[in-house]
Design an enzyme around this catalytic site. Structure first.
Site, PDB file in Angstrom:
ATOM      1  N   ASP A 194      -3.034  -0.266   9.477  1.00 17.01           N
ATOM      2  CA  ASP A 194      -3.109  -0.452   8.019  1.00 17.01           C
ATOM      3  C   ASP A 194      -3.825  -1.732   7.607  1.00 17.01           C
ATOM      4  O   ASP A 194      -4.168  -1.899   6.435  1.00 17.01           O
ATOM      5  CB  ASP A 194      -1.686  -0.579   7.453  1.00 17.01           C
ATOM      6  CG  ASP A 194      -1.027   0.764   7.214  1.00 17.01           C
ATOM      7  OD1 ASP A 194      -1.724   1.788   7.250  1.00 17.01           O
ATOM      8  OD2 ASP A 194       0.191   0.756   6.982  1.00 17.01           O
ATOM      9  N   LYS A 252       0.855  -1.210   0.000  1.00 17.58           N
ATOM     10  CA  LYS A 252       0.000   0.000   0.000  1.00 17.58           C
ATOM     11  C   LYS A 252       0.874   1.237   0.000  1.00 17.58           C
ATOM     12  O   LYS A 252       2.034   1.223   0.425  1.00 17.58           O
ATOM     13  CB  LYS A 252      -0.962   0.010   1.199  1.00 17.58           C
ATOM     14  CG  LYS A 252      -0.321   0.195   2.587  1.00 17.58           C
ATOM     15  CD  LYS A 252      -0.121   1.624   3.017  1.00 17.58           C
ATOM     16  CE  LYS A 252       1.145   1.747   3.863  1.00 17.58           C
ATOM     17  NZ  LYS A 252       1.595   3.083   4.148  1.00 17.58           N
TER      18      LYS A 252
HETATM   19  C1  LIG Z   1       2.339   5.276   8.608  1.00 20.36           C
HETATM   20  C2  LIG Z   1       1.320   4.277   8.111  1.00 20.36           C
HETATM   21  C3  LIG Z   1       0.511   4.964   6.978  1.00 20.36           C
HETATM   22  O1  LIG Z   1      -0.402   4.093   6.374  1.00 20.36           O
HETATM   23  O2  LIG Z   1       1.860   3.066   7.602  1.00 20.36           O
HETATM   24  P1  LIG Z   1       3.380   2.731   7.091  1.00 20.36           P
HETATM   25  O3  LIG Z   1       3.675   3.741   6.032  1.00 20.36           O
HETATM   26  O4  LIG Z   1       4.312   2.813   8.258  1.00 20.36           O
HETATM   27  O5  LIG Z   1       3.301   1.328   6.530  1.00 20.36           O
HETATM   28  C4  LIG Z   1       0.362   3.867   9.249  1.00 20.36           C
HETATM   29  O6  LIG Z   1      -0.225   4.977   9.876  1.00 20.36           O
HETATM   30  C5  LIG Z   1       1.030   2.984  10.280  1.00 20.36           C
HETATM   31  O7  LIG Z   1       0.310   1.810  10.250  1.00 20.36           O
HETATM   32  P2  LIG Z   1       0.766   0.503  11.103  1.00 20.36           P
HETATM   33  O8  LIG Z   1       2.208   0.248  10.885  1.00 20.36           O
HETATM   34  O9  LIG Z   1      -0.221  -0.561  10.767  1.00 20.36           O
HETATM   35  O10 LIG Z   1       0.575   1.065  12.558  1.00 20.36           O
HETATM   36  P3  LIG Z   1       0.388   0.307  13.950  1.00 20.36           P
HETATM   37  O11 LIG Z   1       1.076  -1.019  13.901  1.00 20.36           O
HETATM   38  O12 LIG Z   1      -1.058   0.362  14.327  1.00 20.36           O
HETATM   39  O13 LIG Z   1       1.197   1.291  14.914  1.00 20.36           O
HETATM   40  C6  LIG Z   1       2.613   1.320  14.921  1.00 20.36           C
HETATM   41  C7  LIG Z   1       3.054   2.613  15.589  1.00 20.36           C
HETATM   42  O14 LIG Z   1       2.894   3.710  14.665  1.00 20.36           O
HETATM   43  C8  LIG Z   1       2.446   4.873  15.331  1.00 20.36           C
HETATM   44  N1  LIG Z   1       1.098   5.238  14.814  1.00 20.36           N
HETATM   45  C9  LIG Z   1       0.431   4.401  13.978  1.00 20.36           C
HETATM   46  C10 LIG Z   1      -0.802   4.749  13.474  1.00 20.36           C
HETATM   47  C11 LIG Z   1      -1.341   5.993  13.859  1.00 20.36           C
HETATM   48  N2  LIG Z   1      -2.551   6.384  13.420  1.00 20.36           N
HETATM   49  N3  LIG Z   1      -0.670   6.816  14.691  1.00 20.36           N
HETATM   50  C12 LIG Z   1       0.557   6.462  15.162  1.00 20.36           C
HETATM   51  O15 LIG Z   1       1.173   7.229  15.912  1.00 20.36           O
HETATM   52  C13 LIG Z   1       2.433   4.528  16.813  1.00 20.36           C
HETATM   53  O16 LIG Z   1       3.705   4.864  17.338  1.00 20.36           O
HETATM   54  C14 LIG Z   1       2.246   3.014  16.801  1.00 20.36           C
HETATM   55  O17 LIG Z   1       2.752   2.400  17.970  1.00 20.36           O
END
Ligand SMILES: C[C@@](CO)(OP(=O)(O)O)[C@H](O)COP(=O)(O)OP(=O)(O)OC[C@H]1O[C@@H](n2ccc(N)nc2=O)[C@H](O)[C@@H]1O
Ligand SMILES: Nc1ncnc2c1ncn2[C@@H]1O[C@H](COP(=O)(O)OP(=O)(O)O)[C@@H](O)[C@H]1O
Length: 313
Positions: A165, A29
């Site tokens: 995600d 994604k």
């Molecule tokens: C940033 C994003 C964008 O789509 O994904 P990635 O680009 O890393 O894959 C997401 O918000 C990441 O999603 P995901 O990796 O599933 O997050 P989670 O496991 O729920 O959370 C991991 C950590 O990311 C931070 N987190 C995540 C989601 C959110 N809305 N706020 C946060 O601050 C927190 O520190 C949390 O402890």
């Protein structure tokens, strides 16, 4: 915007058939927009999000095969790009696909007697949601393998307990995400928003510039809390990611100069996604990334796409 949980594509499947092995190809994604709001205690300190998710056609393959009762789960990882999953300290019980298997087993009141294999193609720790894709693939596979036939809303509720995600990754395509990212409204192909995104050049051919180094999602959010969003950035995490990994910024500049319609950090980075209008421009972006050593691995894909479920008797 209409809310319909679209089904992933199911190949070679009749509902009366019980499968021995289910194979799911689950895409990466990216986030076409990612607006980050305040943190919420009730979400474990996570931030409020408003995002447009887009599934990108680089796929991990997860297979789930039934094992004899009482023999427990197993996990095999394959692929040339395993990132920190290849490290000896990587605990397979913490692998996102295994956590998804455990969550499905608990919900179904069954033992997790399943052999999982993951062929990784999605770069790890790259802002491309690879772990979430594998978890979503495991949920879709187990739903089929155990003939549970649970509806998508129930699968999304389970997925939301595992990561922000993951609910999106169950269906892919284009979707609007709110809450901490787990509240999903599908953006249908023929909706005005889908047509607008297409007209703006956010669909079709896409290049991914990926790196050996990984970024930690919590660290990027913490950095965002300090530096904030860059002015005009559609991805509010972009400035934070570039401050931690400057090559991503160089790849964005190079792609835009070579004619990409959009180039941005994917989610929490460090990967860069570049949408291109045609294959000539795609080649120009590839050439400039190679010439400037702006990425370690370049992947060509299409977007948006959906997961594909296949069944072997
Ligand atoms: C940033 C994003 C964008 O789509 O994904 P990635 O680009 O890393 O894959 C997401 O918000 C990441 O999603 P995901 O990796 O599933 O997050 P989670 O496991 O729920 O959370 C991991 C950590 O990311 C931070 N987190 C995540 C989601 C959110 N809305 N706020 C946060 O601050 C927190 O520190 C949390 O402890
Ligand atoms: N099946 C999996 N695939 C990828 N990463 C996983 C998986 N299971 C656990 N992880 C861990 O999750 C972390 C984030 O990886 P990933 O989901 O690829 O990145 P991102 O959150 O940036 O999209 C990595 O440190 C990795 O070790």
């Amino acid at each position: 915007m209409m809310t319909i949980a679209t089904a992933p594509i199911v190949e070679r499947l009749h509902t009366s058939q019980l499968a021995d092995t289910v194979r799911v190809d689950c895409p990466a994604k990216t986030n076409l927009t990612l607006e980050v709001g305040p943190t919420h205690e009730e979400w474990g300190g996570r931030h409020a999000l408003d995002t447009i998710y887009c599934a990108v056609g680089v796929y991990d393959t997860v297979t789930a095969t039934a094992k004899a009762p009482g023999t427990g789960f197993s996990l095999e990882l394959e692929g040339a790009h395993l990132g920190d999953l290849a490290s000896s300290s990587s605990d397979m019980r913490r692998n996102h696909a295994v956590l998804a298997l455990f969550a499905m087993a608990q919900e179904a009141g069954r033992e997790p007697d399943v052999a999982l294999t993951i062929t990784k193609r999605i770069p790890v720790g790259a802002g491309l949601g690879g772990g979430s894709a594998d978890a979503a693939a495991a949920i879709l596979a187990i739903n089929q393998l155990w003939n549970l036939n649970w509806p998508m809303e129930r699968l999304r509720t389970i997925a939301a307990t595992l990561g922000a995600d993951m609910p999106f990754c169950l269906t892919g395509g284009l979707a609007h995400g709110t809450g901490f990212g787990e509240q999903i409204e599908d953006i249908l192909d023929d909706s005005p928003l889908a047509r607008e995104l297409q007209a703006q050049g956010f669909t079709g051919e896409v290049l991914i510039g990926a790196y050996q180094s990984q970024l930690s999602t919590p660290e990027v959010y913490h950095t965002f809390d300090v530096v904030g969003a860059g002015s005009g950035d559609r991805n509010h995490l972009q400035a934070a990611a570039i401050s931690l990994h400057p090559r991503s910024g160089q790849a964005i500049e190079a792609a835009l100069q070579a004619g990409a319609r959009h180039a941005f950090v994917s989610g929490s980075g460090p990967s860069v996604v570049a949408f291109v209008p045609d294959s000539t421009t795609a080649q120009r972006v590839i050439d400039t990334w190679v010439m400037h050593d702006a990425a370690d691995r370049i992947i060509r894909a299409q977007a948006p796409v959906t997961p594909i479920i296949g069944v072997t008797q």
